[in-house]
Design an enzyme around this catalytic site. Structure first.
Site, PDB file in Angstrom:
ATOM      1  N   HIS A 134      38.135  42.846  39.437  1.00 47.89           N
ATOM      2  CA  HIS A 134      38.175  44.537  39.344  1.00 47.89           C
ATOM      3  C   HIS A 134      39.015  45.239  40.176  1.00 47.89           C
ATOM      4  CE1 HIS A 134      34.186  44.551  36.930  1.00 47.89           C
ATOM      5  NE2 HIS A 134      34.290  43.222  36.924  1.00 47.89           N
ATOM      6  N   ASP A 136      33.772  51.880  39.135  1.00 52.09           N
ATOM      7  CA  ASP A 136      33.319  50.956  38.310  1.00 52.09           C
ATOM      8  C   ASP A 136      32.144  51.008  37.549  1.00 52.09           C
ATOM      9  OD1 ASP A 136      34.227  48.196  37.438  1.00 52.09           O
ATOM     10  OD2 ASP A 136      35.234  47.587  39.395  1.00 52.09           O
ATOM     11  N   HIS A 143      42.307  31.192  30.634  1.00 51.79           N
ATOM     12  CA  HIS A 143      40.951  31.883  30.458  1.00 51.79           C
ATOM     13  C   HIS A 143      40.893  33.042  29.709  1.00 51.79           C
ATOM     14  CE1 HIS A 143      42.163  33.931  33.895  1.00 51.79           C
ATOM     15  NE2 HIS A 143      40.913  34.103  34.334  1.00 51.79           N
ATOM     16  N   GLU A 160      50.440  39.310  31.905  1.00 53.31           N
ATOM     17  CA  GLU A 160      51.454  38.318  32.818  1.00 53.31           C
ATOM     18  C   GLU A 160      51.986  37.454  31.701  1.00 53.31           C
ATOM     19  OE1 GLU A 160      49.741  36.702  36.298  1.00 53.31           O
ATOM     20  OE2 GLU A 160      49.317  38.790  37.003  1.00 53.31           O
TER      21      GLU A 160
END
Length: 465
Positions: free
Chosen positions: A24, A121, A357, A365
């Site tokens: 996060h 968040d 994952h 990326e």
């Protein structure tokens, strides 16, 4: 676009307050860098133990400062643990209770800083009422794909069963995401569970969404249009977009040890495999993974992590690896425990495929570094990210898994890798590679990506002024 520190945008002052998990924190850092480059002043809040790592990723700018906040004591939560990377899932749930006790501290900081906007968040459902009383806008910044937010943390979902979660919510758009496997749906029961008498993740999300001034999504219409539109229907408030937030090139050079190892192999020949710092494979999964990579015949670099706790990680790895494996792959395969310079490795000329994952930052990326994607999601939003990339965008391949428990075998892993490497010039490998290239070009188009932040800043200014 270069720095606009002298523009009217410099009047904007934003507080960033992510949940205490680096999955996060990192998107909040990346967004902070983008906003600061457009003249927005940033005050970044986190616990002391996270600050050194955060400061390495935040750009050096007079507009950015880090402000330490202190996590209050809670029975059962050892002091000094400042991020979920250092703790078990049970301790992470206690951390949510500790964070809820930060209300007086955060109110005092907001009174002192007097920002225009605080970006929060999922966890801090109590901040909007505090901020509102001080005349401060609250933006709920989601670090997850819009597809995941639309499917799982949806207002229609209250106390779903596994069978409920296997099906999309009412009115869900017709896309490649049409259902979940049993093991995936079972994993998604977590956000609906209450721990230690506190609100569930879903209750926190919905309270935050309903009480904030705007929802901010790390996405764009080009990649996730149907899901963004679906989310907009539910909340009756602005849904602002940051774009995918393409990270800046790393400021560091690749460690000499890994540079020397990688450069002995031809361009695009090496498989890099990593599952992030907080995703842990079982011994059985590790065996099938490494045997599948060995079966491809390609050189590979695997990064593994083990849950925090007792025991020597090297001993755990030794027990997990198949007999004779280390000897067979010597010189051609590396299995490493712990953190590595992931961005720099993916950027290396020798690396051509990323087995991962499906964490959203990792996927981005892979695209920008021209590494083909083989996805082996392990939990939560990773399942939906993998469906989005392999289905809607047709730019990667998922490893085939059993419906009930998610088991995969070495043959399935090897087959998935071969689709995007050995068979890249044949269908479906050719179309996956072509789509991968299309999305790479989109993500690397600086005008497009900068336009997302420019638009976001304009919307922020409108809402504040």
């Amino acid at each position: 676009m270069g720095s606009q520190e002298g523009s009217s945008a410099s009047q904007l002052h934003v507080v960033m307050f992510p949940w205490f998990a680096f999955g996060h924190i990192t998107p909040f850092v990346q967004l902070s860098n983008k906003l600061a480059s457009h003249g927005v002043q940033i005050s970044f809040l986190s616990a002391p133990g996270n600050i050194q790592r955060i400061s390495l990723s935040l750009n050096s700018s007079p507009l950015i400062k880090i402000i330490p906040v202190h996590i209050p004591p809670v029975d059962g939560l050892p002091p000094g643990l400042d991020s979920t990377s250092d703790m078990s899932p049970a301790l992470a749930d206690l951390l949510k209770i500790a964070a809820d006790k930060m209300q007086p501290q955060i109110k005092s900081i907001l009174i002192d800083l007097k920002p225009h906007i605080v970006f929060i968040d999922f966890e801090q459902h109590w901040i909007p009422s505090i901020a509102s009383s001080l005349g401060i806008k609250t933006f709920n910044f989601s670090v997850f794909a819009a597809a995941c937010e639309a499917y799982v943390t949806n207002p229609y979902r209250e106390s779903p069963t596994i069978d409920d979660l296997k099906k999309p919510p009412p009115g869900f758009p017709t896309t490649s995401i049409s259902s979940l496997s049993t093991y995936q749906a079972r994993d998604f029961l977590y956000p609906f569970m209450s721990f230690n008498g506190g609100p569930s993740v879903q209750q926190r999300v919905q309270t935050t969404r309903k009480s904030c001034d705007a929802i901010v999504m790390k996405s764009c219409h080009e990649m996730e249009g149907p899901y963004i539109d679906y989310i907009r229907q539910h909340y009756g408030k602005p849904v602002l977009l940051t774009g995918p937030i393409v990270p800046d090139a790393p400021k560091y050079k690749l460690e000499e040890k890994w540079e020397n190892w990688l450069q002995q192999f031809p361009a695009k020949s090496v498989l890099f495999c990593s599952f992030g710092s907080e995703t842990f494979l079982t011994d059985e999964q590790i065996k099938e993974l490494v045997l599948g990579l060995e079966q491809t015949g390609l050189p590979f670099f695997v990064v593994l992590n083990f849950p925090p706790g007792d025991g020597d990680n090297n001993e755990k790895l030794k027990n997990a690896l198949p007999a004779g494996f280390a000897e067979r792959v010597q010189g051609k395969g590396v299995v490493h425990i712990g953190w590595v310079q992931q961005q720099a490795i993916l950027a290396h000329d020798s690396v051509g495929c990323y087995v991962c994952h499906s964490g959203l930052s990792s996927v981005i990326e892979a695209f920008i570094n021209d590494c083909q994607l083989v996805m082996l999601p392990q939990k939560g939003d990773q399942f939906l990210n993998s469906m989005l990339i392999s289905g809607d965008l047709k730019a990667g391949v998922q490893v085939i898994r059993d419906d009930e428990d998610g088991h995969f075998n070495k043959e399935d892993l090897c087959k998935a890798v071969k689709v995007v490497t050995v068979d890249v010039n044949e269908e479906p490998g050719k179309s996956i590679s072509a789509n991968h290239g299309k999305w790479r070009d989109f993500l690397l188009n600086k005008d497009i990506q900068d336009g997302f932040i420019t638009n976001l800043v304009e919307e922020m200014k409108k809402m504040v002024h």
